[in-house]
Scaffold this motif. Structure first.
Motif, short mmCIF file in Angstrom:
data_model
loop_
_atom_site.label_atom_id
_atom_site.label_comp_id
_atom_site.label_asym_id
_atom_site.label_seq_id
_atom_site.Cartn_x
_atom_site.Cartn_y
_atom_site.Cartn_z
N ALA A 1 -11.18 -25.42 23.95
CA ALA A 1 -12.30 -25.66 24.60
C ALA A 1 -13.48 -25.27 23.64
O ALA A 1 -14.38 -26.13 23.58
CB ALA A 1 -12.30 -25.25 25.96
N MET A 2 -13.69 -24.11 23.27
CA MET A 2 -14.73 -23.66 22.28
C MET A 2 -14.84 -24.42 21.18
O MET A 2 -15.91 -24.90 20.65
CB MET A 2 -14.67 -22.20 22.24
N SER B 1 -12.87 -20.18 29.53
CA SER B 1 -12.92 -21.04 28.38
C SER B 1 -11.74 -20.64 27.47
O SER B 1 -11.00 -19.48 27.91
CB SER B 1 -14.30 -20.95 27.67
N THR B 2 -11.52 -21.42 26.46
CA THR B 2 -10.27 -21.02 25.85
C THR B 2 -10.70 -21.50 24.40
O THR B 2 -11.66 -22.16 24.17
CB THR B 2 -8.94 -22.10 26.09
N GLY C 1 -21.89 -19.76 22.82
CA GLY C 1 -22.26 -21.00 23.34
C GLY C 1 -23.64 -21.22 23.49
O GLY C 1 -24.18 -22.35 23.09
N GLU D 1 -15.81 -28.23 22.47
CA GLU D 1 -16.96 -28.44 23.25
C GLU D 1 -18.23 -28.14 22.01
O GLU D 1 -19.32 -28.66 22.16
CB GLU D 1 -17.09 -27.98 24.49
N SER E 1 -13.12 -15.00 27.24
CA SER E 1 -13.88 -15.45 28.28
C SER E 1 -13.17 -15.67 29.52
O SER E 1 -13.17 -16.60 30.10
CB SER E 1 -14.36 -16.90 27.91
#
Length: 422
Positions: free
Chosen positions: A65-66, A61-62, A17, A69, A38
């Motif tokens: 989502a990674m 997070s998943t 991230g 985003e 995560s």
């Protein structure tokens, strides 16, 4: 730029991230052999105990989502089986499809973490015996408790997870025993301070078997019979192994990377391994003890996350450095809050230091606020400090039963705590 990260729980996910914020065009891939990335490993006992009701609450997070985003390609159930530093190439097995493929990289981060110790004790693979390190581990324990209608549990090991599981299994209505080879639980504490924990556990009807190891496990009509080294026996419907962890450094060893005496990958203060282009963070690495400046292993999520940010900054061209881990921890055991940081007295004595010559101790038994005001609770503090320069080496403090009415301030050492466990 193609950045590949092996392992995506704490340090790996944080590095991914952070690096995306530094380089919006880079190709970033996370390869993880597990089912989740995560997630809050420290919350697993409370998921078993029902305090955390949904496993989704453990997920920071998943993969979806990674991707959405950060445009990061997360591949679960993908195990890296070989690292070829010369060719900058990985061998990967997709355990969902059975496919084996190769993946190249420009920069590689190893964030492979650690795994629970499983010593060669006879019967240790019995069906009632479980570790607790991942969400699937927690789900397996819950399913077993339900299937067996478990009434009794034995916890092998009195560290953080073992103590937290004792509380949470007790909360679920089980009769709990703790078997610990040392003469105390919670190694970061000195013996006389660990006695506060012993008293609290006994008050809650937790059986403590100290100074005794396990000799064997055997099955007896669906129950596990535990024989200790002293000749004692006890039976349990559920056995939790909480003996300790070891770094998952085999991949690094086979790749020819430098590894320390305790199995941790050797890295610089910029998280660089012995091979240019390969970095490592988290439980799998050796760290510098912030207080004593010696090499050690401290498997905590706080330091891993900090290391993840630092390694991303370094790869992104910034002059960033990791100054070491202080090993700060905080845990609540029933009605007792316990905090500790730095080194303790027994560690210093083991290193040949002498009380009254090299270090000294202050003990304080007081109240957490003015005694005339309602809600006053006992506060116990032990401070170990260096006689040569006055540095605080290891404060520990306890609030009994629970300090919910205010906060605790303690004078910091010259080092700022680099990691925490909650």
């Amino acid at each position: 730029m193609k950045l590949v990260i092996v392992g995506g729980v704490a340090g790996g996910a944080t590095a991914a991230g952070r690096y995306r914020r530094l380089d919006k065009d880079a190709e970033i891939i996370i390869l993880d052999k597990g089912a989740y990335i995560s997630f809050a490993n420290c919350g697993l006992p409370y998921y078993v105990g029902g305090v955390i009701e949904e496993k989704e609450d453990l997920l920071a997070s998943t993969p979806e989502a990674m991707k959405e985003e950060y445009n990061i390609d997360v591949r679960l159930y993908n195990e890296v089986t070989k690292v070829d530093p010369a060719e900058k190439r990985l061998s990967v097995t997709d355990h969902q499809t059975g496919e084996t493929y190769e993946e190249t990289y420009d920069k590689l981060i190893l964030a492979t973490g650690s795994s629970p110790l499983k010593p060669p004790i006879p019967g240790i693979d019995g069906e009632n015996i479980f570790p607790l390190w991942t969400i699937p581990d927690a789900q397996a324990i819950l399913a077993h408790m339900d299937k067996k209608e478990a009434k009794t549990a034995a916890i092998i090991g009195g560290g953080f997870i073992g103590i937290e599981m004792a509380e949470n299994l007790h909360r679920q209505g089980l009769k709990v025993s703790i078997v610990e080879m040392s003469d105390q639980v919670m190694a970061p504490l000195d013996k006389e301070m660990a006695e506060y924990v012993h008293e609290e556990l006994k008050k809650k009807d937790i059986e403590l078997i100290l100074g005794d190891g396990v000799d064997s496990f055997t099955d007896d009509k669906g129950k596990t019979q535990i024989a200790t080294q002293s000749g004692r026996t006890l039976a349990a419907d559920l056995v939790l192994l909480s003996i300790g962890v070891r770094p998952n450094s085999q991949l690094a060893k086979e790749a020819g990377l430098k590894v320390g005496e305790r199995g941790g990958i050797v890295v610089s203060d910029r998280m660089e391994t012995s091979d240019p282009g390969i970095y490592a963070v988290g439980d799998v690495i050796e760290v510098v003890d912030f207080v004593q400046k010696t090499k050690t292993m401290i498997p905590l999520a706080g330091p891993a996350n900090k290391q993840g940010r630092i390694v991303a900054n370094v790869i992104g061209g910034q002059d960033d450095h990791y100054s070491g881990t202080q090993g700060t921890s905080a845990v609540r055991i029933f009605d007792l809050d316990i905090c500790a940081t730095g080194v303790n007295e027994k560690m210093l004595i083991k290193q040949g230091k002498e009380k009254g010559k090299d270090f000294e101790i202050i003990k304080i038994d007081a109240a957490n606020h003015a005694g005339y005001y309602p809600g006053t609770e006992a506060l116990h503090i032990k401070v170990v400090f260096d006689l040569n320069d006055g540095r605080i080496l290891g404060p520990k403090w306890w609030v009994d039963p629970a300090a919910t009415s205010g906060s605790i301030f303690f004078p910091p050492s010259s080092a700022t705590a680099a990691g925490s466990r909650t």
